[in-house]
Design an enzyme around this catalytic site. Structure first.
Site, PDB file in Angstrom:
ATOM      1  N   HIS A 153     -14.513  -0.530  -5.402  1.00 43.83           N
ATOM      2  CA  HIS A 153     -14.310  -1.943  -5.037  1.00 43.83           C
ATOM      3  C   HIS A 153     -12.874  -2.399  -5.345  1.00 43.83           C
ATOM      4  O   HIS A 153     -12.640  -3.577  -5.568  1.00 43.83           O
ATOM      5  CB  HIS A 153     -15.282  -2.869  -5.777  1.00 43.83           C
ATOM      6  N   SER A 274      14.457  -4.655   5.248  1.00 46.23           N
ATOM      7  CA  SER A 274      14.146  -5.871   5.998  1.00 46.23           C
ATOM      8  C   SER A 274      15.449  -6.415   6.564  1.00 46.23           C
ATOM      9  O   SER A 274      16.498  -6.315   5.939  1.00 46.23           O
ATOM     10  CB  SER A 274      13.516  -6.892   5.046  1.00 46.23           C
ATOM     11  N   LYS A 280      13.974  -5.580   0.117  1.00 46.25           N
ATOM     12  CA  LYS A 280      12.768  -4.914   0.594  1.00 46.25           C
ATOM     13  C   LYS A 280      12.946  -3.415   0.854  1.00 46.25           C
ATOM     14  O   LYS A 280      13.994  -2.964   1.278  1.00 46.25           O
ATOM     15  CB  LYS A 280      12.274  -5.564   1.899  1.00 46.25           C
ATOM     16  N   GLU A 287       2.294   2.628   7.092  1.00 41.35           N
ATOM     17  CA  GLU A 287       1.705   1.524   7.869  1.00 41.35           C
ATOM     18  C   GLU A 287       1.507   1.921   9.327  1.00 41.35           C
ATOM     19  O   GLU A 287       0.488   1.603   9.939  1.00 41.35           O
ATOM     20  CB  GLU A 287       2.607   0.295   7.795  1.00 41.35           C
TER      21      GLU A 287
END
Ligand code: ARG
Length: 458
Positions: A153, A274, A280, A287
């Site tokens: 979980h 970024s 970043k 992804e």
């Protein structure tokens, strides 16, 4: 190719709508191989002289080379790879070329091409799955002592070794590998000789053609053979499930490189910055892999949907199979490649993994097990440790900072020996059963896979 019956030209729109050459050119090597084997079959059937078959084979090899070099004059007017090759061959070598399509239809031709293509793809994918498994095993072996929390979980559960976590993916990928090998069994069936749907009055020794092409068996029903795309649906499923596994791995990596987890860093080479936020460093490869899983699922659903209402036998709908299969193969190969490289170059942050794994609550189950060993029934032990946990949270006193008196307020069964349980390394070492994460077990398992996956090993 069918000018005999027709008086009108196909419109340009119809040509653009119906063509497949823009994507099925990729079958050229397999089309050439199958045509040479077919020509040899025609020689044995007495239709072609061996000199004619030799001229055909030379012409086809020349065409294959031109396509490989980007020098072949493809034409949309000729619809697909089969007619493009046949037309140019016949223009060049004359009568022998015009005999090649004897006893054959594009329906059994495209079926054999796709099966040959699929077999090669299974081999290439299998090697790539092995490479990723090796990469995961290598990372585990470079960090034999790295411990981190195992989650359920997404809540901290119990401690595990990093190697154990990585080996879970090795298991998934091994099943993916096995599934592709199983699919090979059903791809490996030679449809040539099925003609358009009802075989041919020209008798060709199909088994000899199959042997020449490396198939171990021939299809048993011509109608099934020209319309069967089960093998593609099966491959698309196998790749969709591989995608599921890679997507889960992506998610772990994405979490691990976040500041919240801080368990891993990826090399600059596999991340992006970024355009706005200078600080970043984004895990784009993971992804994108997670995102591309959508394509893998979509391709499977698209093919199943294409197949579901088709009357027997070949229908042009089947031309829609190719882009789906090609896309899934390309996508899966790229995701495997990028992950193999990215995992090999990832940095593991052992200190922050260990800090997270040192959360004393991760040993709550071990405390319950301790009480069981002291003779307390497990359900009771579970409740006692539950109360102890609530106490620990309320009083802000961690298990290791409690005194024996604290413990004994909850159960008489606690003795001095309880403090021996509250040790992370001892807790891991105690998990000795097959499949459990003791360092000994995990190291053995890593070594087992390292040997098994070493393709150069004897
Ligand atoms: N390009 C076609 C395909 O991919 C080849 C088979 C064409 N057969 C036909 N009867 N039109 O399915």
């Amino acid at each position: 190719m069918w000018k005999g019956r027709f008086q009108e030209e196909t419109t340009d729109l119809m040509k653009r709508f119906g063509e497949s050459i823009s994507f099925d050119w990729r079958l050229y090597k397999h089309d050439v191989r199958a045509s040479i084997a077919h020509a040899n079959g025609l020689v044995r059937a007495g239709i072609l002289k061996s000199e004619e078959a030799a001229t055909i084979a030379d012409g086809l090899r020349q065409i294959e080379q031109e396509i490989a070099e980007g020098a072949f004059p493809f034409s949309v007017d000729l619809e697909d790879i089969h007619m493009n090759i046949e037309k140019v061959l016949t223009d060049r070598i004359g009568p022998a070329g015009a005999k090649l399509h004897t006893g054959r239809s594009r329906n059994d031709q495209v079926a054999v091409d796709m099966r040959l293509y699929a077999l090669d793809a299974v081999d290439a994918l299998s090697i790539k799955i092995c490479a990723l498994r090796s990469s995961l095993v290598g990372l585990g072996q470079r960090h034999p002592e790295a411990v981190l929390p195992g989650y359920t979980h997404l809540q901290r559960g119990q401690p595990v070794l990093l190697g154990h976590h990585l080996l879970a993916y090795v298991e998934m990928l091994s099943r993916d590998h096995g599934r592709l090998q199983d699919a090979r069994e059903r791809i490996d069936s030679m449809p040539l000789g099925s003609g358009a749907l009802a075989g041919s009055t020209i008798l060709i020794d199909r088994e000899a053609v199959a042997k020449e092409l490396g198939f171990s068996k021939v299809s048993r029903n011509s109608m099934d053979a020209v319309s069967d795309r089960d093998f593609m649906a099966e491959m698309l499923f196998d790749l969709a499930l591989l995608g599921t596994h890679l997507s889960r791995l992506s998610e772990d990596v994405i979490l691990w490189v976040s500041a919240e987890f801080d368990f891993m860093a990826l090399s600059d080479a596999h991340t992006t910055g970024s355009s706005l936020m200078p600080q970043k460093k984004n895990p784009d490869a993971a992804e994108l892999t997670r995102g591309k899983t959508g394509r893998l699922y979509g391709n499977l659903m698209a093919l199943l949907t294409t197949l579901k209402g088709l009357p027997m036998t070949y229908n042009r709908d089947l031309q829609e199979d190719k882009e789906r299969l090609f896309d899934s193969i390309d996508t899966a190969e790229m995701c495997l490649d990028i992950f193999t490289e990215m995992i090999a170059q990832a940095t593991v942050k052992e200190a922050s993994m260990r800090a997270a794994a040192s959360d004393p609550f991760l040993l709550a189950t071990d405390l319950a097990d301790y009480l069981v060993k002291q003779g307390v029934p497990f359900r009771q032990a579970h409740e006692i440790i539950g109360k102890l946990t609530a106490y620990s949270l309320e009083e802000r006193v961690a298990f290791p900072d409690m005194t024996l008196e604290h413990f004994q307020q909850f159960s008489e069964a606690f003795e001095e020996s309880v403090f021996g349980v509250l040790n992370l390394d001892a807790a891991l070492a105690a998990r000795e059963a097959i499949g459990a994460p003791s360092p000994q077990r995990v190291n053995d398992e890593l070594a087992h896979w390292a040997t098994k996956l070493d393709l150069s090993a004897p």
